[in-house]
Design an enzyme around this catalytic site. Sequence first.
Site, mmCIF file in Angstrom:
data_model
loop_
_atom_site.group_PDB
_atom_site.id
_atom_site.type_symbol
_atom_site.label_atom_id
_atom_site.label_comp_id
_atom_site.label_asym_id
_atom_site.label_seq_id
_atom_site.Cartn_x
_atom_site.Cartn_y
_atom_site.Cartn_z
ATOM 1 N N THR A 230 -0.091 1.177 6.753
ATOM 2 C CA THR A 230 0.025 0.011 5.872
ATOM 3 C C THR A 230 0.234 -1.231 6.737
ATOM 4 O O THR A 230 0.973 -1.194 7.715
ATOM 5 C CB THR A 230 1.202 0.140 4.887
ATOM 6 N N GLY A 231 -0.441 -2.313 6.376
ATOM 7 C CA GLY A 231 -0.287 -3.536 7.156
ATOM 8 C C GLY A 231 -1.512 -4.413 7.046
ATOM 9 O O GLY A 231 -2.329 -4.245 6.135
ATOM 10 N N GLY B 239 -4.764 -5.141 7.269
ATOM 11 C CA GLY B 239 -5.882 -4.211 7.395
ATOM 12 C C GLY B 239 -6.919 -4.551 8.451
ATOM 13 O O GLY B 239 -7.424 -3.658 9.142
ATOM 14 N N THR C 21 0.832 -1.208 0.000
ATOM 15 C CA THR C 21 0.000 0.000 0.000
ATOM 16 C C THR C 21 0.866 1.257 0.000
ATOM 17 O O THR C 21 1.972 1.232 0.512
ATOM 18 C CB THR C 21 -0.888 -0.047 1.260
ATOM 19 N N ARG D 214 -13.984 -7.977 -0.008
ATOM 20 C CA ARG D 214 -13.153 -7.642 1.165
ATOM 21 C C ARG D 214 -12.605 -6.204 1.058
ATOM 22 O O ARG D 214 -12.088 -5.782 0.045
ATOM 23 C CB ARG D 214 -11.989 -8.626 1.263
ATOM 24 N N VAL D 215 -12.722 -5.462 2.144
ATOM 25 C CA VAL D 215 -12.180 -4.110 2.196
ATOM 26 C C VAL D 215 -11.264 -4.009 3.417
ATOM 27 O O VAL D 215 -11.628 -4.470 4.501
ATOM 28 C CB VAL D 215 -13.302 -3.056 2.313
ATOM 29 N N GLY D 216 -10.090 -3.421 3.224
ATOM 30 C CA GLY D 216 -9.140 -3.265 4.334
ATOM 31 C C GLY D 216 -9.276 -1.915 5.013
ATOM 32 O O GLY D 216 -10.294 -1.224 4.892
ATOM 33 N N ASP D 217 -8.216 -1.516 5.708
ATOM 34 C CA ASP D 217 -8.236 -0.260 6.471
ATOM 35 C C ASP D 217 -7.970 0.975 5.623
ATOM 36 O O ASP D 217 -8.345 2.084 6.021
ATOM 37 C CB ASP D 217 -7.161 -0.324 7.567
#
Length: 308
Positions: A227-228, A230, A176, A204-207
């Site tokens: 970043t990481g 999520g 990211t 799927r959605v991350g942070d």
Amino acid sequence: MSKISIAIHGGAGTILRKDLTPEKEAAYLAALNDALTAGYAVLEKGGSSLDAVEKAVNSLENTPLFNAGKGSVFTEKGTHEMDASIMEGKTKMAGAVSLITGIKNPVSLARLVMEKSEHVFMAGAGALEFAKLHHCPTEAPEYFYDDFRHKQWLEVKGSDTFQLDHASTKDKKFGTVGAVAIDINGNIAAATSTGGMTNKKFGRVGDSPMIGAGTYANNETCGISCTGSGEFFIRGVVAYDVSCLMEYKGLSLQEACDTVVKDRLLKIGGDGGLIGVDKLGNLAFSFNTEGMYRGKKTSKETYVGIYV
Ligand code: ASP
């Protein structure tokens, strides 16, 4: 007149020197340098931190080296679904998009959501309809095709495994991208953009597109881009948590970043890192992984690095 400064990241993770040829390392550092230069040039001319973080993230989105824009990873269906967000700390206005395809620069669409709509967060087909209405530049699927990312996807295709960027099971990397900056008027901004996880499914959605989790900006405290992994950053409300520690407990930017990344996040099992800027123009990096693609620039110093 405030001190201007900018920091960027291109993802965190287990970045092993043996896996990175000198040529590849040089290419990463050059791409980080280009993004820093693009963002800092805006600030130097008296431009806004919002413009600076957008320019810097656009530069990182336009290279296939990072998992955002052109370099986005493949989903379970062999497509690209991108997420991005942007926030500015004076008015606390924010914009975010998720599950979008074909948009050249997702962070610029997030900014359009912030500035041209009454909303903060748009997703999927609706977000694309909005993009079309505002003539947001698009690219054909071939633009997002990258051999390396395709191979990563083929390795896990058909399985239930999903991977963070170019990770293998023992080697985790998050690609990211993000930027934080403060301008001459003391305004702080933060932005994050990602392709998410290889082989992701079920929408799927991350942070990264979530304000408060992957991105946050507040002129009174800080600007943060994460970043990481999520899921953990969402549960830890990481970017906002850093701001809260500064606001309610009086921690410095670096102390707040380290408390969240090296203590609170680790306790819930999250790995990754973040970049931050405070209202005095101080910059901070913090990561609990072996490395993070990162850079920072002030009137006194320019730095790009990967490893600890
Ligand atoms: N945080 C991103 C996500 O979970 C991944 C990354 O940082 O590379 O979607």
